[in-house]
Design a protein around this motif. Structure first.
Motif, PDB file in Angstrom:
ATOM      1  N   SER A   1     -26.693   1.967  14.442  1.00 38.19           N
ATOM      2  CA  SER A   1     -27.594   1.610  15.174  1.00 38.19           C
ATOM      3  C   SER A   1     -27.626   2.637  16.191  1.00 38.19           C
ATOM      4  O   SER A   1     -26.824   2.645  17.233  1.00 38.19           O
ATOM      5  N   ALA A   2     -29.064   3.142  16.980  1.00 37.14           N
ATOM      6  CA  ALA A   2     -29.031   3.691  17.756  1.00 37.14           C
ATOM      7  C   ALA A   2     -29.190   3.561  19.047  1.00 37.14           C
ATOM      8  O   ALA A   2     -28.041   2.752  20.037  1.00 37.14           O
ATOM      9  N   ALA A   3     -29.161   1.114  18.982  1.00 35.04           N
ATOM     10  CA  ALA A   3     -29.497   0.736  20.241  1.00 35.04           C
ATOM     11  C   ALA A   3     -29.871  -0.807  19.279  1.00 35.04           C
ATOM     12  O   ALA A   3     -30.436  -0.490  18.771  1.00 35.04           O
ATOM     13  N   VAL A   4     -29.964  -1.436  20.515  1.00 29.88           N
ATOM     14  CA  VAL A   4     -30.189  -2.667  20.154  1.00 29.88           C
ATOM     15  C   VAL A   4     -31.214  -2.711  21.413  1.00 29.88           C
ATOM     16  O   VAL A   4     -30.548  -3.109  22.477  1.00 29.88           O
ATOM     17  N   ILE A   5     -32.440  -3.278  21.381  1.00 26.88           N
ATOM     18  CA  ILE A   5     -33.335  -3.851  22.471  1.00 26.88           C
ATOM     19  C   ILE A   5     -33.464  -5.444  22.071  1.00 26.88           C
ATOM     20  O   ILE A   5     -33.531  -6.231  21.103  1.00 26.88           O
ATOM     21  N   VAL A   6     -33.308  -6.588  22.705  1.00 29.37           N
ATOM     22  CA  VAL A   6     -33.762  -7.690  23.054  1.00 29.37           C
ATOM     23  C   VAL A   6     -34.824  -7.977  24.184  1.00 29.37           C
ATOM     24  O   VAL A   6     -34.735  -7.781  25.366  1.00 29.37           O
ATOM     25  N   GLU A   7     -36.209  -7.934  23.530  1.00 27.54           N
ATOM     26  CA  GLU A   7     -37.107  -8.352  24.184  1.00 27.54           C
ATOM     27  C   GLU A   7     -37.012  -9.624  24.548  1.00 27.54           C
ATOM     28  O   GLU A   7     -37.541 -10.786  23.789  1.00 27.54           O
ATOM     29  N   SER A   8     -37.761 -10.511  25.694  1.00 28.48           N
ATOM     30  CA  SER A   8     -37.863 -11.931  25.816  1.00 28.48           C
ATOM     31  C   SER A   8     -38.862 -11.834  27.158  1.00 28.48           C
ATOM     32  O   SER A   8     -38.964 -10.602  28.092  1.00 28.48           O
ATOM     33  N   TRP A   9     -39.906 -13.121  27.218  1.00 23.23           N
ATOM     34  CA  TRP A   9     -41.026 -13.212  28.193  1.00 23.23           C
ATOM     35  C   TRP A   9     -40.385 -14.551  28.979  1.00 23.23           C
ATOM     36  O   TRP A   9     -40.207 -15.305  28.881  1.00 23.23           O
ATOM     37  N   GLY A  10     -40.065 -13.732  30.790  1.00 23.34           N
ATOM     38  CA  GLY A  10     -40.552 -14.843  31.864  1.00 23.34           C
ATOM     39  C   GLY A  10     -38.656 -15.470  31.523  1.00 23.34           C
ATOM     40  O   GLY A  10     -37.734 -15.000  31.296  1.00 23.34           O
ATOM     41  N   LYS A  11     -38.005 -16.534  32.189  1.00 25.56           N
ATOM     42  CA  LYS A  11     -36.723 -17.054  32.302  1.00 25.56           C
ATOM     43  C   LYS A  11     -36.684 -17.646  31.380  1.00 25.56           C
ATOM     44  O   LYS A  11     -37.180 -17.835  29.725  1.00 25.56           O
ATOM     45  N   PHE A  12     -34.929 -17.159  31.044  1.00 20.66           N
ATOM     46  CA  PHE A  12     -34.209 -17.010  29.830  1.00 20.66           C
ATOM     47  C   PHE A  12     -33.330 -18.041  30.286  1.00 20.66           C
ATOM     48  O   PHE A  12     -31.435 -17.065  30.246  1.00 20.66           O
ATOM     49  N   PRO A  13     -33.197 -19.355  30.569  1.00 17.85           N
ATOM     50  CA  PRO A  13     -31.312 -19.609  30.528  1.00 17.85           C
ATOM     51  C   PRO A  13     -30.467 -20.251  29.951  1.00 17.85           C
ATOM     52  O   PRO A  13     -29.622 -19.799  29.694  1.00 17.85           O
ATOM     53  N   LEU A  14     -31.276 -19.567  28.294  1.00 22.44           N
ATOM     54  CA  LEU A  14     -29.898 -19.067  27.531  1.00 22.44           C
ATOM     55  C   LEU A  14     -28.621 -17.800  27.660  1.00 22.44           C
ATOM     56  O   LEU A  14     -27.969 -18.597  27.707  1.00 22.44           O
ATOM     57  N   LEU A  15     -29.648 -17.077  28.695  1.00 17.26           N
ATOM     58  CA  LEU A  15     -29.007 -16.505  28.493  1.00 17.26           C
ATOM     59  C   LEU A  15     -28.183 -15.765  29.992  1.00 17.26           C
ATOM     60  O   LEU A  15     -28.239 -15.877  31.323  1.00 17.26           O
ATOM     61  N   ASP A  16     -27.077 -17.652  29.770  1.00 18.93           N
ATOM     62  CA  ASP A  16     -26.165 -16.470  31.517  1.00 18.93           C
ATOM     63  C   ASP A  16     -24.606 -16.277  31.208  1.00 18.93           C
ATOM     64  O   ASP A  16     -24.808 -15.288  30.054  1.00 18.93           O
ATOM     65  N   LEU A  17     -24.339 -16.177  32.439  1.00 23.65           N
ATOM     66  CA  LEU A  17     -23.186 -15.490  32.286  1.00 23.65           C
ATOM     67  C   LEU A  17     -22.267 -15.356  31.095  1.00 23.65           C
ATOM     68  O   LEU A  17     -22.034 -14.749  30.202  1.00 23.65           O
TER      69      LEU A  17
END
Length: 262
Positions: free
Chosen positions: A138-154
């Motif tokens: 793939s050329a790239a992967v875009i991940v789009e989210s709106w507002g807070k994303f608590p699951l995306l921790d360190l």
């Protein structure tokens, strides 16, 4: 997402077909995503580093479209047929609007390279991202989210970063209507819509973007840029009076022209 997911299996088959037709071989030397603006790319050591995570923030909901457009145009500049995998939640699609294929074509991008997947919730979005980033070709992967994303921790961020590093695929995180938080991203950007230059007969000008480099693991942050999109040349260029590589005091708001400082 489980390995048995029919949606993910179909996605992998399509990416594999496109890669076999030249997608994987079309990545530029070094693999970085370049803007086409020489000064901008050189300041970053050759563009956005490949196999890394890069974050694009639009703190104002009105700038969400600009942030998405900048990330997409950057990824679609890669030559060949390599697909751009775009993952978004249904909530982000509802708030930010549908992706309009003729609009991408009008800007000079190839909408046929876009693989769009919408998920019902952030949990499934993160699971899809972990699988998609490991799809070669793939050329790239875009991940789009709106507002807070608590699951995306360190911890989740490190897992994505490792997947990007191992596959060599660049991951662009679109954080719309969200505030920056600690992460493992290689770069972090603030994207704001800028006033475009009117063309002859007051025709609408090219899309313009105000960018601020909030964080860069490989060097200093704080630089600001104003870039225009050139449809004909399929690249970005510096707008007049761009603040290229001029450091700005940390998180200081830019005053409108003629305004007095407090």
């Amino acid at each position: 997402m489980r390995e048995s997911s029919p949606q993910l299996a179909a996605l992998r088959r399509r990416v594999a077909r496109l890669a076999a037709n030249g997608g994987a071989a079309s990545r530029p030397a070094g693999g970085g995503l370049t803007s086409g603006c020489a000064a901008f790319d050189e300041a970053l050591g050759g563009g956005l580093a490949a196999g890394r995570v890069h974050e694009f923030f639009a703190a104002d909901a009105l700038d969400a479209t600009s942030a998405a457009a900048f990330a997409a145009l950057l990824a679609l500049r890669t030559p060949g047929k390599a697909p751009l995998i775009w993952l978004r939640t249904a909530d982000a699609a509802r708030r930010a609007g549908s992706i309009y294929a003729p609009g991408i074509a009008e800007l000079g991008g190839d909408p046929g390279r876009l693989l769009l997947i919408e998920t019902p919730d952030p949990k499934l979005l993160l699971a899809c991202a972990n699988d998609a980033i490991r799809c070669a070709g793939s050329a790239a992967v875009i991940v789009e989210s709106w507002g807070k994303f608590p699951l995306l921790d360190l911890t989740a961020g490190r897992r994505l970063a490792l997947g990007a590093r191992d596959s060599g695929t660049t991951l662009l995180m679109l954080r719309l209507n969200a505030a920056p938080a600690p992460s493992v991203a290689e770069t972090r950007w603030s994207v704001v819509a800028a006033a475009s230059r009117a063309l002859e007969a007051d025709a609408p000008g090219a899309p313009a973007f105000d960018l601020e480099l909030l964080r860069w693991r490989a060097g200093p942050a704080g630089a600001r840029w104003r870039l225009d999109w050139n449809h004909d040349d399929h690249c970005f260029g510096e707008a007049p009076l761009s603040g290229t590589v001029l450091p700005v005091a940390a998180r200081r708001a830019v005053l409108p022209h003629g305004a007095a400082a407090a």
